[in-house]
Design an enzyme around this catalytic site. Structure first.
Site, PDB file in Angstrom:
ATOM      1  CB  ALA A  59      -5.568 -14.373  19.025  1.00 11.62           C
TER       2      ALA A  59
ATOM      3  CG  ASP B 213      -5.517 -10.186  17.182  1.00  9.43           C
ATOM      4  OD1 ASP B 213      -5.580  -9.126  16.906  1.00  9.43           O
ATOM      5  OD2 ASP B 213      -5.778 -10.839  16.075  1.00  9.43           O
TER       6      ASP B 213
ATOM      7  CG  LEU C  26     -14.311 -10.555  13.874  1.00 12.64           C
ATOM      8  CD1 LEU C  26     -15.599 -11.181  13.884  1.00 12.64           C
ATOM      9  CD2 LEU C  26     -14.464  -9.192  14.267  1.00 12.64           C
TER      10      LEU C  26
HETATM   11  O1  PMV Z   1      -6.796  -9.419  11.201  1.00 14.77           O
HETATM   12  P1  PMV Z   1      -6.443  -9.776  12.860  1.00 14.77           P
HETATM   13  O2  PMV Z   1      -7.309 -10.373  13.558  1.00 14.77           O
HETATM   14  O3  PMV Z   1      -5.435 -10.785  12.542  1.00 14.77           O
HETATM   15  O4  PMV Z   1      -5.776  -8.497  13.180  1.00 14.77           O
HETATM   16  C1  PMV Z   1      -4.321  -7.812  12.621  1.00 14.77           C
HETATM   17  C2  PMV Z   1      -4.069  -6.769  13.354  1.00 14.77           C
HETATM   18  C3  PMV Z   1      -2.784  -6.261  12.628  1.00 14.77           C
HETATM   19  O5  PMV Z   1      -2.527  -4.887  13.290  1.00 14.77           O
HETATM   20  C4  PMV Z   1      -2.998  -5.803  10.944  1.00 14.77           C
HETATM   21  C5  PMV Z   1      -1.760  -7.194  12.843  1.00 14.77           C
HETATM   22  C6  PMV Z   1      -1.142  -7.153  14.147  1.00 14.77           C
HETATM   23  O6  PMV Z   1      -0.471  -8.183  14.469  1.00 14.77           O
HETATM   24  O7  PMV Z   1      -1.521  -6.520  15.050  1.00 14.77           O
END
Ligand code: PMV
Length: 322
Positions: free
Chosen positions: A90, A135, A86
């Site tokens: 970030a 994010d 989520l």
């Molecule tokens: O899981 P999260 O919130 O870190 O989202 C990652 C999203 C990815 O596409 C897997 C990685 C990115 O940096 O976009």
């Protein structure tokens, strides 16, 4: 005392695929991370000595926006589950960047873009050089954000970000998308499996799987859904979006980023939702469902041993807290 807070995000379409040229569509949701700073004799985090090795994102933001000669006591208060897909890190990065910037008397509004860039650099260094600005851009801007490998003329362009990654040079254009109120009013149900997941490990695993043609094919289909969903979103039709989300989940299963726990949560909420999918890096973490029956979804998530969060679309990004 200086305080700032920033929202969590949920990816509607394009996780992982955004690292391979597809657009990612993400929305801010009303779970927030808040960072407060006070003058102190030494650098502290929630009352203990601050260790940048244990908190690399915060360490990075301090090195960019802080004044190392004037230590601060940092307090974090967050309703965002950590390592759950989520965007908790970030949100923490952009909120701390804004609070640090305020502590030095900078005008936070003019530094929104530099804040997003610095928070992305922190994410990229923590994720082994593989991090899209999704994010960090959503947490900064709020609302709905589309991150793509080239400019989309019909959307409001916010900034471009380049990164040297282990897979070569990457370029992303960050856009804002306005979502019709018929859609933004629909409750967003998050189901946390309770299992944390490492984004760094998941993106590495996908990078290895991409050597195989069947994985590449599934990734291409995720990209197609992501491309088409930009138009679907602007129509505001929840059935069509829900359907695209559920189809996207089946493809994410093929890419190897789902899990039994995530699949069980999806099966449980689908009868009460327009659609559902895993959100973020996967492997654990959360599902997202679009539903007009949020309580029923929450009960089903509980029955499966998950943790439900009934949230909504958050228009406001990072801000100075009163
Ligand atoms: O899981 P999260 O919130 O870190 O989202 C990652 C999203 C990815 O596409 C897997 C990685 C990115 O940096 O976009």
């Amino acid at each position: 005392m200086w305080s700032a807070d920033a929202p969590a995000k949920a990816i509607l379409f394009g996780e992982h695929a955004v690292l391979y040229g597809a657009p990612a569509i993400a929305i801010a949701i009303d779970l927030r991370a808040s960072v407060s700073l006070e003058k102190s004799e030494k650098w502290l985090l929630n009352g203990d000595a601050f260790n940048p090795l244990l908190n690399p994102h915060l360490g990075h933001l301090i090195s960019e926006f802080g004044d190392l000669d004037n230590p601060l006591s940092i307090s974090i208060d967050s309703t965002i589950p950590m390592a759950a897909g989520l965007g908790s890190s970030a949100a923490l990065s952009v909120a701390s960047g804004m609070a640090l910037s305020a502590s030095r008397g900078h005008n936070s509004v003019t530094s929104i873009e530099s804040l997003a860039r610095a928070a992305h650099r922190a994410e990229a260094s923590a994720q082994g050089g593989r991090a899209s600005p999704t994010d960090t851009s959503v947490s900064t801007l709020g609302g709905a954000v589309i991150v793509s490998s080239s400019r989309i003329k019909s959307l409001e362009h916010r900034w471009a970000i380049d990164l040297e990654s282990p897979d070569g040079s990457k370029h992303w254009d960050v856009h804002s998308l306005s979502i019709p109120s018929s859609l933004s009013r629909i409750p967003i149900v998050i189901g946390f499996t309770g299992i944390s997941s490492s984004t760094k490990k998941m993106v590495e695993m996908v990078a290895n799987n991409m050597q195989t043609s069947s994985f590449r094919l599934a990734m291409e289909k995720v990209s197609e859904i992501s491309q088409k969903s930009i138009d679907i979103l602007s129509t505001g039709n929840p059935e069509a979006i829900g359907d695209a989300m559920t189809r996207c989940h089946s493809l994410l299963q093929k890419i190897g980023v789902s899990s039994t726990e995530l699949d069980n949560l999806i099966d449980a909420v689908l009868p009460f939702s327009f659609g559902a999918k895993l959100t973020g890096a996967g492997g654990g973490g959360c599902i997202i469902a679009l539903s007009n029956e949020p309580q029923a979804c929450a009960e089903e998530i509980n029955k499966c041993g998950g943790i439900p969060y009934i949230t909504s679309f958050a228009e406001i990004g990072v801000k100075i807290s009163s």
